[in-house]
Write a protein that holds these residues in place. Structure first.
Motif, PDB file in Angstrom:
ATOM      1  N   LEU A   1       0.776  -1.098  -0.078  1.00 30.88           N
ATOM      2  CA  LEU A   1       0.120  -0.116  -0.090  1.00 30.88           C
ATOM      3  C   LEU A   1       0.867   1.098  -0.048  1.00 30.88           C
ATOM      4  O   LEU A   1       0.593   2.285  -0.584  1.00 30.88           O
ATOM      5  CB  LEU A   1      -0.802  -0.105   1.211  1.00 30.88           C
TER       6      LEU A   1
ATOM      7  N   SER B   1       2.880   0.430   5.366  1.00 30.04           N
ATOM      8  CA  SER B   1       1.865  -0.107   4.812  1.00 30.04           C
ATOM      9  C   SER B   1       0.777  -0.548   5.680  1.00 30.04           C
ATOM     10  O   SER B   1      -0.355  -0.388   5.693  1.00 30.04           O
ATOM     11  CB  SER B   1       2.226  -1.331   3.653  1.00 30.04           C
TER      12      SER B   1
ATOM     13  N   GLU C   1      -2.946   1.176   5.917  1.00 25.44           N
ATOM     14  CA  GLU C   1      -3.950   0.141   6.032  1.00 25.44           C
ATOM     15  C   GLU C   1      -4.990   0.350   6.976  1.00 25.44           C
ATOM     16  O   GLU C   1      -6.280   0.352   6.960  1.00 25.44           O
ATOM     17  CB  GLU C   1      -3.510  -1.281   5.628  1.00 25.44           C
ATOM     18  N   ASP C   2      -4.358   0.225   8.026  1.00 23.04           N
ATOM     19  CA  ASP C   2      -5.107   0.390   9.462  1.00 23.04           C
ATOM     20  C   ASP C   2      -5.824   1.692   9.714  1.00 23.04           C
ATOM     21  O   ASP C   2      -6.822   1.917  10.106  1.00 23.04           O
ATOM     22  CB  ASP C   2      -4.063   0.005  10.729  1.00 23.04           C
TER      23      ASP C   2
ATOM     24  N   GLY D   1      -7.186   1.430   3.495  1.00 22.37           N
ATOM     25  CA  GLY D   1      -6.545   1.154   2.258  1.00 22.37           C
ATOM     26  C   GLY D   1      -7.121   2.117   1.116  1.00 22.37           C
ATOM     27  O   GLY D   1      -6.825   2.187   0.087  1.00 22.37           O
TER      28      GLY D   1
ATOM     29  N   SER E   1      -4.203   7.821   2.268  1.00 22.49           N
ATOM     30  CA  SER E   1      -2.832   7.292   2.570  1.00 22.49           C
ATOM     31  C   SER E   1      -2.018   8.285   2.175  1.00 22.49           C
ATOM     32  O   SER E   1      -0.807   8.530   2.609  1.00 22.49           O
ATOM     33  CB  SER E   1      -2.872   5.853   1.930  1.00 22.49           C
TER      34      SER E   1
ATOM     35  N   SER F   1       1.614 -10.144   6.021  1.00 21.22           N
ATOM     36  CA  SER F   1       0.771  -9.094   5.409  1.00 21.22           C
ATOM     37  C   SER F   1      -0.200  -8.728   6.607  1.00 21.22           C
ATOM     38  O   SER F   1      -0.217  -8.987   7.495  1.00 21.22           O
ATOM     39  CB  SER F   1      -0.290 -10.019   4.285  1.00 21.22           C
ATOM     40  N   TYR F   2      -0.931  -7.442   6.151  1.00 17.25           N
ATOM     41  CA  TYR F   2      -2.015  -6.948   6.870  1.00 17.25           C
ATOM     42  C   TYR F   2      -2.945  -7.922   7.193  1.00 17.25           C
ATOM     43  O   TYR F   2      -3.709  -7.756   8.230  1.00 17.25           O
ATOM     44  CB  TYR F   2      -2.634  -5.692   6.356  1.00 17.25           C
TER      45      TYR F   2
END
Length: 425
Positions: free
Chosen positions: A26, A84, A88-89, A93, A98, A150-151
């Protein structure tokens, strides 16, 4: 024009497909989006070129060495992952949001924000067993592990550990009501404490002390004697005063407890079998082991007898010699099995002797009734019913495996004996 609209549809579908399969981090996608849309300007890009190497060196130093190229490459990967994870958090996303975070804050601060999320994850309990709580964890190695995941993996683990944390919090709240010490809790898990508290409430338990095995058996016996049906406890209300945030945790255990109550209150099911140490039902609950309490209960029962009543018979010398003071269920089942097969009486079988026992059982058969007779004649009277129920339950469950001629290597039979009896090397 109609034609151009139709021609544009496949191109749009292709663009959408590419977007869906875009596996870039991301951070990278947001940075590209930010530059393309003027969110991240040239000045900010120049600053990033200065910040990134500093961050990589710091991360490489923390996890190993900043002087090795492979460590620096891994540090770059970790830094991208940290950023990232945070994006994302924080944004779900969303690329525009972002990109704005990247424009308004330094890369080092966004990397730290992602690192903090992982530290918070690692700080959550990994197990609901109280014996595993509070142990020092190698945070650097755990952080190194999670920094490359990964997320989606992070979210899955966060949800799992959060559920465990809520269960632990609920169990501690219940334990405080019964003044359960931390040292005692170390032997159990959070779910077991919650289920046991629900059973105690359903049975109308009034004491403020957490029950021992003997006290729990006594409570169930008294409830069975009243002949009350399970219907009056089918609602299983949550404990009074339970914080609203913990109700869902308790509610999740109620179906299991209701099913177990049906068995625990059924007079046709021997309590000795249901509550034996290694039984599946017993393992779902947390009860205090108190051998001295069981002795006290026996003495109180003897004192309450009238003058013309004989006290329950104690164990015979034959029983004492055969058991050698061992009274756990695995040792007793080993002894009973030896009696039934007709081999020397032991409470611990070496593996070679266990194999010989199974072979003899399969060639010459066995007589479970011999063990029952031994219990009836020599076991302490107060435990005879439970010991007989234990043995009969074992015979019913183990007969098929022990007598299975297709188990040529004895693997299944030995696995069963290791699980239920005492089998050594």
């Amino acid at each position: 024009m109609p034609g151009s609209s139709k021609a544009g549809a496949p191109a749009q579908a292709l663009a959408l497909a590419l977007a869906l399969h875009d596996a870039r981090p991301l951070f990278e996608k947001a940075l590209v989006y930010g530059v393309q849309h003027g969110i991240v300007g040239a000045e900010r890009l120049a600053a990033m070129h200065t910040e990134a190497p500093k961050g990589m060196v710091q991360i490489a130093r923390y996890f190993g060495s900043e002087f090795l190229r492979p460590e620096l490459e891994r540090a770059r990967e970790r830094m991208v992952n940290f950023i990232s994870l945070h994006l994302e958090d924080a944004t779900g996303g969303d690329l525009a949001q972002s990109a704005r975070l990247l424009a308004d804050h330094s890369l080092l601060s966004r990397s730290k924000a992602g690192t903090d999320l992982l530290r918070q994850l690692i700080a959550l309990p990994e197990s609901s067993h109280f014996g595993m709580q509070g142990q020092d964890e190698a945070q650097v190695s755990l952080l190194a592990l999670w920094s490359l995941r990964s997320y989606a993996q992070y979210r899955e683990e966060l949800e799992r550990r959060s559920r465990i944390g809520e269960a632990v919090q609920t169990a501690l709240w219940l334990a405080e009501r019964y003044a359960l010490d931390d040292d005692v809790l170390e032997e159990g898990d959070a779910e077991g404490v919650i289920r046991t508290a629900l059973v105690l409430q359903a049975l109308g338990y009034r004491s403020t002390e957490w029950p021992s095995v003997a006290a729990f058996r006594k409570l169930l016996t008294a409830r069975r004697t009243t002949g009350k049906a399970l219907a009056d406890v089918s609602a299983l209300p949550s404990p009074k005063g339970l914080p609203p945030a913990l109700h869902a945790v308790v509610d999740a255990q109620k179906p299991v407890v209701l099913a177990d109550l049906g068995k625990l209150l059924d007079p046709k099911r021997p309590l000795g079998t249901l509550l034996r140490t290694m039984s599946a039902l017993r393992n779902r609950y947390f009860l205090i082991e108190d051998p001295l309490g069981e002795v006290d209960e026996f003495l109180r029962a003897a004192e309450s007898l009238s003058e013309d009543e004989a006290p329950p018979a104690a164990a015979s010398k034959t029983w004492q010699r055969a058991t050698q003071g061992e009274n756990d269920e695995a040792a007793l089942l080993t002894l009973f099995l030896c009696l039934a097969v007709g081999v020397p009486k032991k409470t611990l079988l070496p593996e070679k002797a266990a194999k010989a026992l199974v072979r003899k059982l399969r060639t010459k058969g066995w007589e479970p009734a011999l063990a029952e007779t031994f219990v009836a004649e020599h076991a302490p009277e107060v435990h005879r019913t439970d010991y007989l129920a234990l043995w009969r339950s074992f015979v019913g469950e183990a007969s098929g495996t022990l007598q299975d001629d297709h188990d040529y290597g004895l693997g299944d039979a030995l696995a069963l004996l290791r699980r239920e009896c005492h089998v050594g090397e």
